[in-house]
Design a protein around this motif. Structure first.
Motif, PDB file in Angstrom:
ATOM      1  N   ALA A  20       0.853  -1.192   0.000  1.00 49.02           N
ATOM      2  CA  ALA A  20       0.000   0.000   0.000  1.00 49.02           C
ATOM      3  C   ALA A  20       0.888   1.240   0.000  1.00 49.02           C
ATOM      4  N   PRO A  39      -3.959  10.443  -5.902  1.00 49.84           N
ATOM      5  CA  PRO A  39      -5.308   9.931  -6.128  1.00 49.84           C
ATOM      6  C   PRO A  39      -5.727   8.956  -5.025  1.00 49.84           C
ATOM      7  N   GLY A  43      -2.131   5.455  -0.933  1.00 47.87           N
ATOM      8  CA  GLY A  43      -1.387   5.145   0.294  1.00 47.87           C
ATOM      9  C   GLY A  43      -1.226   6.298   1.265  1.00 47.87           C
TER      10      GLY A  43
HETATM   11  N1  LIG Z   1      -7.195  -2.118   6.345  1.00 52.72           N
HETATM   12  C1  LIG Z   1      -6.798  -2.410   5.102  1.00 52.72           C
HETATM   13  N2  LIG Z   1      -6.629  -3.683   4.691  1.00 52.72           N
HETATM   14  C2  LIG Z   1      -6.199  -3.983   3.446  1.00 52.72           C
HETATM   15  N3  LIG Z   1      -5.918  -3.060   2.507  1.00 52.72           N
HETATM   16  C3  LIG Z   1      -6.075  -1.777   2.841  1.00 52.72           C
HETATM   17  C4  LIG Z   1      -6.525  -1.377   4.143  1.00 52.72           C
HETATM   18  N4  LIG Z   1      -6.565  -0.007   4.182  1.00 52.72           N
HETATM   19  C5  LIG Z   1      -6.176   0.420   2.964  1.00 52.72           C
HETATM   20  N5  LIG Z   1      -5.886  -0.635   2.156  1.00 52.72           N
HETATM   21  C6  LIG Z   1      -5.405  -0.553   0.776  1.00 52.72           C
HETATM   22  O1  LIG Z   1      -4.167   0.138   0.761  1.00 52.72           O
HETATM   23  C7  LIG Z   1      -4.086   1.025  -0.323  1.00 52.72           C
HETATM   24  C8  LIG Z   1      -3.855   2.444   0.162  1.00 52.72           C
HETATM   25  O2  LIG Z   1      -4.985   2.867   0.902  1.00 52.72           O
HETATM   26  P1  LIG Z   1      -5.059   4.277   1.627  1.00 52.72           P
HETATM   27  O3  LIG Z   1      -3.821   4.487   2.385  1.00 52.72           O
HETATM   28  O4  LIG Z   1      -6.340   4.325   2.379  1.00 52.72           O
HETATM   29  O5  LIG Z   1      -5.101   5.267   0.374  1.00 52.72           O
HETATM   30  P2  LIG Z   1      -5.514   6.807   0.282  1.00 52.72           P
HETATM   31  O6  LIG Z   1      -5.641   7.348   1.658  1.00 52.72           O
HETATM   32  O7  LIG Z   1      -4.412   7.419  -0.511  1.00 52.72           O
HETATM   33  O8  LIG Z   1      -6.803   6.847  -0.460  1.00 52.72           O
HETATM   34  C9  LIG Z   1      -5.376   0.857  -1.117  1.00 52.72           C
HETATM   35  O9  LIG Z   1      -5.142  -0.053  -2.150  1.00 52.72           O
HETATM   36  C10 LIG Z   1      -6.320   0.276  -0.092  1.00 52.72           C
HETATM   37  O10 LIG Z   1      -7.301  -0.516  -0.701  1.00 52.72           O
END
Ligand SMILES: Nc1ncnc2c1ncn2[C@@H]1O[C@H](COP(=O)(O)OP(=O)(O)O)[C@@H](O)[C@H]1O
Ligand SMILES: [Mg+2]
Length: 348
Positions: A20, A39, A43
């Motif tokens: 991520a 976007p 991450g």
């Molecule tokens: N708790 C989780 N378990 C598994 N994958 C996750 C979890 N939280 C986020 N992801 C994945 O990690 C990636 C980054 O997520 P995130 O950090 O929330 O992105 P952003 O904040 O930039 O939108 C994405 O592909 C998301 O689906």
């Protein structure tokens, strides 16, 4: 004042998952505002949670003033996070919400009351102590969440999409408030956003992320003047890209040869970028090509033209009065001033 360093920081949510966040190295200056921009899904929140101590990195390190904080639990780390959906305690009053962090630290009631009043004043919510969160607007809830974070005098303030749930007018207000508070307290602030404009107006420096990786870390105006890639340029509203081959200070393209200023990029395939506001409609001379106006929109303060040149559609922003001078269908000259041309590598 706290400097935050991320050192080859990576996070995979499970061993089967792709990263991520991958190999993220960033030096976040003390007392400044830094934006993590990119976007959805790139991450940003994951990074913020690792800094806050709410998520354990898979690899890499995080330091505050040179000391690793990975062994320090969230509640003692000194980084507080304000969540996108505020996460206020619904059954507590505003005063209790804001004072919560101090109560947990065993601070006496009288001091808590005084500090709550001070901090509510700072976020412009004086007198709201006895309200419940549901009796507040979204913008007010946001400010309560901010007050709740600030009252514990954190070393590092982490804000997840602080403006994205607010309507345009409240967004301007909140932006001002965050800037004012940050300037008063000089607290190292890291905020997450997917909105490039928000990053530009709030941040001292922007870390642009794609797919869990750092793309470019720079001052806001660098993303307009010196984007590192076509993708970075596009994220900041860049629309004009012409493929060419660089040989020294000349770039050969199907539209002709462009003369460019010296730039640290190897000879070979490149992409010419230029901002729409820097293309000069109707001007002749060095780097002028022929184009045909396809269409235009009048926007009151300025006008936007689409110009076809060879296989390329270029966009030009010109002054409003230019709509009287130039007409759709017209063939005219279009100048690329050499000082405004920026070259990026061809994407694989
Ligand atoms: N708790 C989780 N378990 C598994 N994958 C996750 C979890 N939280 C986020 N992801 C994945 O990690 C990636 C980054 O997520 P995130 O950090 O929330 O992105 P952003 O904040 O930039 O939108 C994405 O592909 C998301 O689906
Ligand atoms: Mg997020």
């Amino acid at each position: 004042m706290t400097q935050v360093n991320l050192l080859q920081l990576s996070k995979a949510y499970s061993s089967a998952d792709t990263y991520a966040v991958h190999n993220l190295t960033l030096e976040i200056a003390s007392g400044q505002i830094t934006a993590l921009l990119g976007p959805s899904g790139c991450g940003k929140t994951t990074t913020l949670k690792m800094i806050a101590g709410l998520l354990r990195p898979t690899q890499g390190d995080i330091t505050f003033d040179g000391q690793s904080v990975l062994g320090i639990p969230a509640e003692r780390r000194g980084a507080v996070m304000v969540f996108q959906n505020y996460l206020l305690f619904p059954y507590m009053s505003v005063g209790e919400n804001v004072g919560f962090g101090l109560k947990m630290r065993g601070v006496d009631q009288q001091t808590i009351r005084r500090k709550v009043a001070e901090i509510l004043d700072l976020v412009k919510l004086s007198g709201f102590e006895d309200r419940r969160p549901k009796q507040l607007s979204g913008g007010q809830q946001q400010r309560v969440a901010l007050a709740r974070a600030l009252i514990v005098e954190p070393k590092v303030l982490l804000l997840d999409e602080p403006l994205s749930n607010l309507d345009a007018h409240l967004r301007d207000e909140m932006r001002e408030l965050i800037l004012n508070i940050q300037r008063q307290l000089r607290i190292t602030t890291i905020f997450v956003t997917h909105d490039q404009e928000e990053a530009v107006v709030l941040a001292d420096k922007i870390a642009l992320m794609f797919d869990g990786e750092l793309q470019q870390f720079d001052r806001p105006n660098a993303f307009y003047k010196r984007p590192i890639s076509v993708r970075a340029a596009r994220f900041f509203g860049g629309v004009n890209f012409v493929d060419g081959v660089k040989r020294g200070e000349r770039v050969e393209t199907p539209l002709g040869i462009f003369h460019v200023n010296r730039q640290e990029i190897p000879d070979g395939p490149v992409v010419i970028t230029i901002r729409p506001e820097n293309l000069k409609l109707g001007e002749e001379g060095e780097n002028a090509i022929q184009g045909r106006i396809r269409s235009h929109v009048y926007l009151g303060t300025h006008a936007r033209f689409k110009v076809e040149a060879g296989q390329w559609h270029l966009e030009v922003v010109a002054e409003a009065s230019s709509v009287e001078q130039f007409h759709d269908g017209e063939i005219l000259s279009l100048k690329f001033p050499r000082e405004n041309i920026w070259l990026v590598p061809t994407e694989k």
